[in-house]
Design an enzyme around this catalytic site. Structure first.
Site, mmCIF file in Angstrom:
data_model
loop_
_atom_site.group_PDB
_atom_site.id
_atom_site.type_symbol
_atom_site.label_atom_id
_atom_site.label_comp_id
_atom_site.label_asym_id
_atom_site.label_seq_id
_atom_site.Cartn_x
_atom_site.Cartn_y
_atom_site.Cartn_z
ATOM 1 N N VAL A 14 51.205 24.811 117.306
ATOM 2 C CA VAL A 14 49.830 25.281 117.261
ATOM 3 C C VAL A 14 49.341 25.664 118.661
ATOM 4 O O VAL A 14 48.939 26.800 118.903
ATOM 5 C CB VAL A 14 48.909 24.204 116.615
ATOM 6 C CG1 VAL A 14 47.445 24.620 116.733
ATOM 7 C CG2 VAL A 14 49.291 23.985 115.168
ATOM 8 N N THR A 92 51.638 11.788 109.838
ATOM 9 C CA THR A 92 51.192 10.739 108.912
ATOM 10 C C THR A 92 51.733 9.399 109.412
ATOM 11 O O THR A 92 52.884 9.310 109.839
ATOM 12 C CB THR A 92 51.743 11.044 107.499
ATOM 13 O OG1 THR A 92 51.306 12.354 107.124
ATOM 14 C CG2 THR A 92 51.235 10.041 106.477
ATOM 15 N N VAL A 131 42.720 16.913 112.064
ATOM 16 C CA VAL A 131 42.382 15.488 112.147
ATOM 17 C C VAL A 131 41.518 15.099 110.962
ATOM 18 O O VAL A 131 40.899 15.956 110.337
ATOM 19 C CB VAL A 131 41.601 15.205 113.441
ATOM 20 C CG1 VAL A 131 42.491 15.298 114.657
ATOM 21 C CG2 VAL A 131 40.415 16.132 113.574
ATOM 22 N N LEU A 162 46.457 29.335 111.438
ATOM 23 C CA LEU A 162 47.655 30.176 111.455
ATOM 24 C C LEU A 162 48.738 29.578 110.579
ATOM 25 O O LEU A 162 48.825 28.360 110.422
ATOM 26 C CB LEU A 162 48.179 30.360 112.884
ATOM 27 C CG LEU A 162 48.751 29.158 113.641
ATOM 28 C CD1 LEU A 162 50.182 28.863 113.246
ATOM 29 C CD2 LEU A 162 48.689 29.413 115.123
ATOM 30 N N ALA A 163 49.553 30.432 110.009
ATOM 31 C CA ALA A 163 50.716 29.961 109.257
ATOM 32 C C ALA A 163 51.952 30.285 110.086
ATOM 33 O O ALA A 163 52.002 31.327 110.768
ATOM 34 C CB ALA A 163 50.788 30.659 107.897
ATOM 35 N N LEU A 220 41.011 20.538 106.222
ATOM 36 C CA LEU A 220 41.730 19.754 105.218
ATOM 37 C C LEU A 220 41.565 20.400 103.845
ATOM 38 O O LEU A 220 42.518 20.502 103.063
ATOM 39 C CB LEU A 220 41.188 18.314 105.159
ATOM 40 C CG LEU A 220 41.335 17.454 106.412
ATOM 41 C CD1 LEU A 220 40.804 16.052 106.158
ATOM 42 C CD2 LEU A 220 42.791 17.370 106.850
ATOM 43 N N VAL A 269 60.807 25.913 95.162
ATOM 44 C CA VAL A 269 61.417 24.600 95.034
ATOM 45 C C VAL A 269 60.480 23.519 95.583
ATOM 46 O O VAL A 269 60.770 22.324 95.514
ATOM 47 C CB VAL A 269 62.794 24.633 95.730
ATOM 48 C CG1 VAL A 269 62.671 24.989 97.194
ATOM 49 C CG2 VAL A 269 63.553 23.350 95.569
ATOM 50 N N CYS A 275 51.837 20.758 107.525
ATOM 51 C CA CYS A 275 50.404 20.615 107.229
ATOM 52 C C CYS A 275 50.058 20.181 105.813
ATOM 53 O O CYS A 275 49.260 19.266 105.630
ATOM 54 C CB CYS A 275 49.694 21.926 107.515
ATOM 55 S SG CYS A 275 49.526 22.208 109.264
#
Ligand code: UDX
Ligand code: ADP
EC number: 1.1.1.22
Length: 471
Positions: A14, A92, A131, A162-163, A220, A269, A275
């Protein structure tokens, strides 16, 4: 105020591309990207950048050494800057309270403490990492409790949308830029300073300003809704396989409704990436903390469905291969979590290959971009394979798709790299080199199944019923 110097803490997927693009679009602003990881910074300063992203090299090479710098001198960069992006990792939590769902904020906290300790002038501190809602409040408390006299910190939330794989085009031409601020006079001034940076190239109507908490939650929420669409189409893919409906046709028919729209309805799949799962689990944890168990369960189901999709695919492969893959050679095409990236975080390939190894298959893997060391790191898991040597017993990393498929019993397409499409690869050559019957499992709906069937392949596709059985 006008920002002249920016520091970005965290030179990852990022922070790196985002701040490189800011330097590119704002030649009058000096941008320094810092990281504690010396190897990563060395790579950013070399010809071989640490992350693969189409277009990134052009941006970095155009500005590096002019107004774009990469360094491990975190303190100096903090001190020099008017505005600091905090772009560190927020994985996580693996242990302790909230393990498995809450975000580990240790890196955010340590970066924030560092800012408070070393800053000798006032700063705008921008939360860029994803966050949990209200993290800005914790950052503010830490900054205010630890800073020197007469120094003020204004906190903004500016989540990144962004991806990977399309980071540079997403940054050049974002759907929107979101900037949240405290609704105080100083907060709004800080917000305006960041708006001015983005409007160097983003039309003002695409810049959304909100309060801090809306901005944090929107990131989120956006990821949760995107992942939810994928889990929805994947849930439907199971019904398609059972009924004879075709998931591509269903997605197309639904997507033509302008209220639904066509994007993010590609069955697969299972989604991966750093993310989606993390952010949904974050949302789940937030809902649980606020005693909203129904809300938590609702969002958790998106992740459960994703796990189910991977499991279902593995079952389909094993049952098609006459209920055993022991000692069979399985060629896996793709390890990255999507095409055009070398990133493997939460990639479906990891789960699939671990399952194949547990079934004692011989896996031959090819991915055009992922580093070999990364593959071993991802696959070493206590109980499955405890060491690199053990992984090596079951896994061979190949340097081309043809090599992986040679003498294979089955080919499994896991990542949708363009080079795996039947318009790029010579599947006749692959068919000729395989054991017969030659099975192919398309986990990404990128192959022309009827064409491959004509060659003699037994083809199984996610979300498509094989009307002819395995024939
Ligand atoms: C995502 C969000 O798109 C981005 O806005 C946010 O900033 C970060 O998270 P990213 O994880 O880089 O970006 O990739 P994305 O293109 O969203 O794909 C995520 C996963 O979903 C991949 O594994 C992809 O293959 C899968 N996917 C995507 C599908 O299975 N079907 C789809 O229709 C779209
Ligand atoms: P993302 O995908 O969110 O960018 P990454 O894991 O790719 O996440 O990058 C985060 C980067 O932040 C890593 O390179 C890590 O070394 C760096 N980092 C974490 N904590 C700090 C810190 N306190 N100071 C500087 N860099 C940090």
């Amino acid at each position: 105020m006008t920002v002249k110097k920016i520091c970005c803490i965290g030179a990852g997927y990022v922070g790196g591309p985002t701040c490189a693009v800011i330097a590119y679009k704002c030649p009058g602003i000096q941008v320094t990207i810092v990281d504690l990881n010396q190897a990563r910074i060395d790579a950013w300063n070399s010809d071989n950048l640490p992350i693969y992203e189409p277009g990134l090299e052009d941006v970095v090479f155009a500005r590096r050494g002019k107004n774009l710098f990469f360094s491990t001198d975190v303190d100096k960069a903090i001190n020099d800057a008017d505005l600091i992006f905090v772009s560190v990792n927020t994985p996580t939590k693996k242990t302790g309270m909230g393990a498995g769902s809450a975000a580990d904020l240790a890196y955010v906290e340590s970066a924030t403490r560092r800012i408070a300790e070393v800053a000798t002038s006032s700063k705008i501190v921008v939360e860029k990492s994803t966050v949990p809602c209200r993290t800005a409040q914790s950052m503010r408390t830490i900054l205010e409790a630890n800073c020197r006299e007469n120094i003020r910190f204004d906190i903004l939330s500016n989540p990144e949308f962004l991806a990977e794989g399309t980071a540079i085009t997403d940054l050049f031409n974002p759907d929107r830029v979101l900037i949240g601020a405290l609704q105080t006079e100083e907060g709004l001034k800080a917000q305006q300073a960041l708006v001015e940076i983005y409007t160097h190239w983003v039309p003002i109507e695409r810049v959304i300003t909100t309060n801090l908490w809306s901005s944090e939650l929107s990131k989120l929420a956006a990821n949760a809704m995107l992942a939810q669409r994928i889990s929805s189409i994947n849930a439907l893919s199971a019904i398609c396989e059972a009924t004879g409906a075709d998931v591509d046709e269903v997605a197309y028919a639904c997507g033509r409704d302008s209220r639904i729209g066509p994007k993010f309805l590609k069955a697969s799949v299972g989604f991966g990436g750093s993310c989606f799962q993390k952010d949904i689990l974050n949302l789940v944890y937030l809902a649980e903390q606020f005693h909203l168990p129904e809300v938590a369960a609702y969002w958790r189901q998106v992740v459960i469905m994703n796990e189910y999709q991977k499991e279902r695919f593995v079952h389909r492969i094993i049952s098609t291969l006459f209920n055993t893959i022991t000692n069979k050679k399985i060629a896996v095409l793709g390890f990255a979590f999507k095409k055009d990236t070398g990133d493997t975080r939460e990639s479906a390939a990891i789960t699939l290959i671990k399952d194949f190894i547990q079934e004692h298959a011989r896996v031959h893997l090819y991915d055009p971009k992922v580093e070999h060391a990364q593959i071993y790191m991802d696959l070493i898991e206590p109980g499955v394979a405890d060491s690199k040597a053990q992984v090596e017993k079951h896994l061979t990393i190949c340097s081309s798709a043809y090599e992986a498929c040679q003498d294979a019993d089955a080919v499994v397409v896991v990542t949708e790299w363009d080079e795996f499409k039947d318009t790029h690869l010579d599947y006749q050559k692959i068919y000729d080199s395989m054991h017969k019957p030659a099975f192919i499992f398309d986990g990404r709906l990128i192959l022309d199944a009827p064409k491959l069937r004509k060659m003699g392949f037994k083809v199984e596709v996610i979300g498509k019923h094989n009307l002819a059985g395995t024939a």
